[in-house]
Design an enzyme around this catalytic site. Sequence first.
Site, PDB file in Angstrom:
ATOM      1  N   ASN A   9       0.838  -1.300  -0.031  1.00  0.00           N
ATOM      2  CA  ASN A   9      -0.097   0.172   0.022  1.00  0.00           C
ATOM      3  C   ASN A   9       1.100   1.205  -0.079  1.00  0.00           C
ATOM      4  OD1 ASN A   9      -1.929   1.924   0.322  1.00  0.00           O
ATOM      5  ND2 ASN A   9      -2.300   1.580   2.407  1.00  0.00           N
ATOM      6  N   TRP A  10       0.958   1.802  -1.195  1.00  0.00           N
ATOM      7  CA  TRP A  10       1.871   2.993  -1.182  1.00  0.00           C
ATOM      8  C   TRP A  10       1.468   4.232  -0.598  1.00  0.00           C
ATOM      9  CZ3 TRP A  10       4.176   3.113  -7.062  1.00  0.00           C
ATOM     10  CH2 TRP A  10       4.597   1.955  -7.131  1.00  0.00           C
ATOM     11  N   LYS A  11       0.071   4.197  -0.154  1.00  0.00           N
ATOM     12  CA  LYS A  11      -0.611   5.587   0.395  1.00  0.00           C
ATOM     13  C   LYS A  11      -0.555   6.840  -0.408  1.00  0.00           C
ATOM     14  CE  LYS A  11      -0.158   2.995   4.942  1.00  0.00           C
ATOM     15  NZ  LYS A  11       0.103   3.373   6.305  1.00  0.00           N
ATOM     16  N   HIS A  96      -9.596   0.750   4.909  1.00  0.00           N
ATOM     17  CA  HIS A  96      -8.031   0.957   5.608  1.00  0.00           C
ATOM     18  C   HIS A  96      -8.444   1.868   7.061  1.00  0.00           C
ATOM     19  CE1 HIS A  96      -4.072   2.149   6.366  1.00  0.00           C
ATOM     20  NE2 HIS A  96      -3.603   0.882   5.725  1.00  0.00           N
ATOM     21  N   GLU A  98      -6.640   4.253   7.895  1.00  0.00           N
ATOM     22  CA  GLU A  98      -6.559   5.928   7.931  1.00  0.00           C
ATOM     23  C   GLU A  98      -7.872   6.239   7.347  1.00  0.00           C
ATOM     24  OE1 GLU A  98      -2.734   5.337   5.609  1.00  0.00           O
ATOM     25  OE2 GLU A  98      -1.657   5.058   7.326  1.00  0.00           O
ATOM     26  N   GLU A 168      -5.439  -5.028  10.545  1.00  0.00           N
ATOM     27  CA  GLU A 168      -4.334  -4.144  10.914  1.00  0.00           C
ATOM     28  C   GLU A 168      -4.307  -3.686  12.377  1.00  0.00           C
ATOM     29  OE1 GLU A 168      -4.379  -1.075   7.901  1.00  0.00           O
ATOM     30  OE2 GLU A 168      -6.274  -0.903   8.455  1.00  0.00           O
ATOM     31  N   GLY A 174       2.550   2.540  11.266  1.00  0.00           N
ATOM     32  CA  GLY A 174       3.401   3.578  11.167  1.00  0.00           C
ATOM     33  C   GLY A 174       4.132   4.149  12.585  1.00  0.00           C
ATOM     34  N   SER A 214       3.156  -2.847  10.447  1.00  0.00           N
ATOM     35  CA  SER A 214       4.749  -2.731  10.460  1.00  0.00           C
ATOM     36  C   SER A 214       5.398  -3.920  10.185  1.00  0.00           C
ATOM     37  CB  SER A 214       5.008  -1.969  11.735  1.00  0.00           C
ATOM     38  OG  SER A 214       4.594  -0.789  11.741  1.00  0.00           O
ATOM     39  N   GLY A 235       3.131  -1.244   4.185  1.00  0.00           N
ATOM     40  CA  GLY A 235       3.094   0.105   4.178  1.00  0.00           C
ATOM     41  C   GLY A 235       4.557   0.852   3.818  1.00  0.00           C
ATOM     42  N   GLY A 236       5.022   1.411   4.451  1.00  0.00           N
ATOM     43  CA  GLY A 236       6.496   2.046   4.273  1.00  0.00           C
ATOM     44  C   GLY A 236       7.342   1.192   3.670  1.00  0.00           C
TER      45      GLY A 236
END
Length: 252
Positions: A9-11, A96, A98, A168, A174, A214, A235-236
């Site tokens: 997920n590049w967000k 998600h 967010e 999640e 994050g 994470s 994610g990151g």
Amino acid sequence: MRRKIVAGNWKMNKNVIEAQQLMIQLLGYKNENKTNCEVWIAPPSLYLMMAKDIFEKDEIGVFSQDMSEYESGAYTGEISADMLESIDVSGSLIGHSERRQYHGETDESCNKKVKLALDKGLIPVYCNGETLDQRKAGQHLDVVKNQTETALFTLSAEEIEKVVIAYEPVWAIGTGETATPEQAQEIHAHIRNTIAEKYGKEVAEEISILYGGSVKPDNAKEIFSQPDIDGGLIGGAALKLEDFSKIIEAFN
């Protein structure tokens, strides 16, 4: 056999040149390496058509980060399931944390989106999970059970088998915090048991459940080795080929 999946997920990251470079790197990696899992990405919607051009042979699944609960109409800024289907993306993330936190997404709206995605032949990746306060209060099992039931239990057995679930823990997104493999396994098994109670064990065993808190190159193998964890929503670490490829290789 359940699908094994590593999804990135590049967000809201990468300009168009950076996005193109990473996609080309991913294509090269996929063509040069045998992977023991499916590899998916969810780039910003602006780049979905570019992704479909680069991955023209479906080497990597291309997903939207969100989609509208409405079929069409005066919903400025929204993307419909028909639009996604028309460019032949694989599916969409739905719910998600967010989207829940910043845009008021609810399990009721997720239910509409999941049904709409399935109607259009898209794979819904339904996200759920508890906050830190809910976990500290010992409510995490009830929270995740209620989320799963509200968002998914209007589906038929045939429909729910097509859903991918991404658990999640919101407190681990994050933050650098990660649920222990045992904590993650407990919730994954709980979600699968919740589905089995309504639809039967055979249906529940068909559904891939990903962990989305994470995941990094140094913990992926241990997390993915748990019996009810079928991969990760990353994610990151999905924003650099070096990290993402090592997570993919955790299935080797």
